[in-house]
Each structure stands twice: as structure tokens, then as C-alpha cells.
Design a protein around this motif. Structure first.
Motif, PDB file in Angstrom:
ATOM      1  N   GLY A  67       0.773  -1.234   0.000  1.00 47.93           N
ATOM      2  CA  GLY A  67       0.000   0.000   0.000  1.00 47.93           C
ATOM      3  C   GLY A  67       0.804   1.284   0.000  1.00 47.93           C
ATOM      4  O   GLY A  67       0.338   2.314  -0.473  1.00 47.93           O
ATOM      5  N   GLU A  68       2.049   1.245   0.517  1.00 46.53           N
ATOM      6  CA  GLU A  68       2.860   2.465   0.562  1.00 46.53           C
ATOM      7  C   GLU A  68       3.662   2.686  -0.717  1.00 46.53           C
ATOM      8  O   GLU A  68       4.414   3.644  -0.831  1.00 46.53           O
ATOM      9  N   GLN A  69       3.511   1.819  -1.700  1.00 50.17           N
ATOM     10  CA  GLN A  69       4.254   1.965  -2.950  1.00 50.17           C
ATOM     11  C   GLN A  69       3.571   2.916  -3.923  1.00 50.17           C
ATOM     12  O   GLN A  69       2.363   3.136  -3.864  1.00 50.17           O
ATOM     13  N   VAL A  70       4.401   3.459  -4.824  1.00 56.39           N
ATOM     14  CA  VAL A  70       3.935   4.334  -5.890  1.00 56.39           C
ATOM     15  C   VAL A  70       4.570   3.835  -7.177  1.00 56.39           C
ATOM     16  O   VAL A  70       5.756   3.520  -7.208  1.00 56.39           O
ATOM     17  N   LEU A  71       3.796   3.738  -8.241  1.00 55.63           N
ATOM     18  CA  LEU A  71       4.317   3.328  -9.542  1.00 55.63           C
ATOM     19  C   LEU A  71       4.628   4.579 -10.350  1.00 55.63           C
ATOM     20  O   LEU A  71       3.783   5.468 -10.483  1.00 55.63           O
ATOM     21  N   ILE A  72       5.861   4.652 -10.849  1.00 54.43           N
ATOM     22  CA  ILE A  72       6.330   5.805 -11.615  1.00 54.43           C
ATOM     23  C   ILE A  72       6.450   5.423 -13.086  1.00 54.43           C
ATOM     24  O   ILE A  72       7.056   4.399 -13.409  1.00 54.43           O
ATOM     25  N   ARG A  73       5.877   6.214 -13.977  1.00 52.57           N
ATOM     26  CA  ARG A  73       6.112   6.061 -15.417  1.00 52.57           C
ATOM     27  C   ARG A  73       7.409   6.800 -15.704  1.00 52.57           C
ATOM     28  O   ARG A  73       7.497   8.015 -15.578  1.00 52.57           O
ATOM     29  N   VAL A  74       8.452   6.070 -16.037  1.00 49.58           N
ATOM     30  CA  VAL A  74       9.794   6.632 -16.180  1.00 49.58           C
ATOM     31  C   VAL A  74       9.882   7.464 -17.446  1.00 49.58           C
ATOM     32  O   VAL A  74       9.567   7.000 -18.537  1.00 49.58           O
ATOM     33  N   GLY A  75      10.349   8.699 -17.273  1.00 52.41           N
ATOM     34  CA  GLY A  75      10.620   9.573 -18.414  1.00 52.41           C
ATOM     35  C   GLY A  75      12.088   9.551 -18.765  1.00 52.41           C
ATOM     36  O   GLY A  75      12.471   9.655 -19.923  1.00 52.41           O
ATOM     37  N   ALA A  76      12.935   9.389 -17.745  1.00 56.77           N
ATOM     38  CA  ALA A  76      14.388   9.333 -17.955  1.00 56.77           C
ATOM     39  C   ALA A  76      15.023   8.631 -16.766  1.00 56.77           C
ATOM     40  O   ALA A  76      14.504   8.666 -15.651  1.00 56.77           O
ATOM     41  N   THR A  77      16.127   7.981 -17.028  1.00 55.53           N
ATOM     42  CA  THR A  77      16.896   7.362 -15.958  1.00 55.53           C
ATOM     43  C   THR A  77      18.367   7.624 -16.200  1.00 55.53           C
ATOM     44  O   THR A  77      18.820   7.658 -17.343  1.00 55.53           O
ATOM     45  N   GLY A  78      19.079   7.848 -15.115  1.00 57.12           N
ATOM     46  CA  GLY A  78      20.519   8.049 -15.225  1.00 57.12           C
ATOM     47  C   GLY A  78      21.235   6.723 -15.145  1.00 57.12           C
ATOM     48  O   GLY A  78      20.725   5.753 -14.584  1.00 57.12           O
ATOM     49  N   LEU A  79      22.399   6.675 -15.724  1.00 54.99           N
ATOM     50  CA  LEU A  79      23.248   5.499 -15.604  1.00 54.99           C
ATOM     51  C   LEU A  79      24.419   5.894 -14.728  1.00 54.99           C
ATOM     52  O   LEU A  79      25.310   6.633 -15.151  1.00 54.99           O
ATOM     53  N   CYS A  80      24.402   5.467 -13.499  1.00 52.65           N
ATOM     54  CA  CYS A  80      25.396   5.808 -12.495  1.00 52.65           C
ATOM     55  C   CYS A  80      26.606   4.882 -12.659  1.00 52.65           C
ATOM     56  O   CYS A  80      26.501   3.802 -13.239  1.00 52.65           O
TER      57      CYS A  80
END
Length: 141
Positions: A53-66
Motif C-alpha cells: 500500500g505504501e508503494q507508488v508506480l512511476i512512469r519513467v521519463g528518464a533514468t541516469g546510468l550511475c
């Protein structure tokens, strides 16, 4: 110049127009590690679902590569942090709130909100974490 360049920062994609994946509401396009020291493979994967219940689903627009992702891709930490391959690397994410779990307090986040995700591994209770220096945590999880 070194002619023996590392290939791990490239992504292999299927450019055949007839065989391009068609996204559904249950799938997403992902770049995944299948083998250490090999290019990531771009493929259709199952879209995550909220299971707590405490989770949130994010539609990814960008991700970094660390650089830590590069260590994972190269297998530098395979004895210390064994991976269950295939795996989607990346913990620096920005996007939009897609779904909100039923335990998230009302009004904290709304569907469509723009968000940036910090996925620090700190313990959250030591002095370094409390000062905002999770990367220096001696008790990282």
C-alpha cells in the motif's frame, strides 16, 4: 587512444520494423543486463504492479546510468552483489506518478505529478544519513 574500448555502455536494440514490440498496459520497454560485460538488451518486459500500500508506480521519463550501474553491468561486484539476471539497472529515475498505493496519505502525491526518485542505500538513522550524506553510510543496506 585505446582501441580496445568497453562496450558495456551501448544498448542492443532490434531495429527490424516488423518485429518491433507493441506496448500494452501490462508491458514496458526495458534495457536489461543478460550477461556481464555485454551490451544491455532492449526488450519488452512485464510492467511492475503495486504490491504494498505504501508503494507508488512511476512512469519513467528518464533514468541516469550511475557508475555503480556500470560496475554491475561489468560484473565487477558479482561476488559481492550477486545478480539474478536478467536485470534492469538504474536507480536514478525521473518521471510521473502513474499509480498510488492505498496507504500513501491523500494529497501527498497525485497521479501525473512529476517526481525524481533517489534510491539511496543508507540506513536512514546514522549521523551521515541524517545529514543527507547517505552515500557515506557505514551501515548501507
Amino acid at each position: 587512444m585505446n582501441s580496445n574500448r568497453n562496450n558495456t555502455n551501448r544498448i542492443h536494440a532490434n531495429n527490424d520494423k516488423e518485429n518491433q514490440p507493441t506496448h500494452t498496459h501490462t508491458t514496458m520497454l526495458s534495457a536489461r543486463i543478460h550477461e556481464y560485460q555485454k551490451p544491455l538488451i532492449l526488450e519488452e518486459t512485464r510492467r511492475p504492479v503495486i504490491v504494498k500500500g505504501e508503494q507508488v508506480l512511476i512512469r519513467v521519463g528518464a533514468t541516469g546510468l550511475c557508475h555503480s550501474d556500470l560496475h554491475l553491468i561489468n560484473g565487477d561486484w558479482k561476488d559481492t552483489i550477486p545478480l539474478n539476471l536478467p536485470l534492469i539497472p538504474g536507480h536514478e529515475v525521473a518521471g510521473w506518478v502513474e499509480e498510488i498505493g492505498n496507504s500513501v496519505p491523500e494529497g501527498v502525491l497525485n497521479k501525473g505529478d512529476t517526481v525524481a526518485v533517489f534510491a539511496g542505500w543508507g540506513c536512514g538513522i546514522c549521523i551521515q544519513c541524517k545529514n543527507g550524506d547517505e552515500q557515506l553510510c557505514n551501515f548501507a543496506r
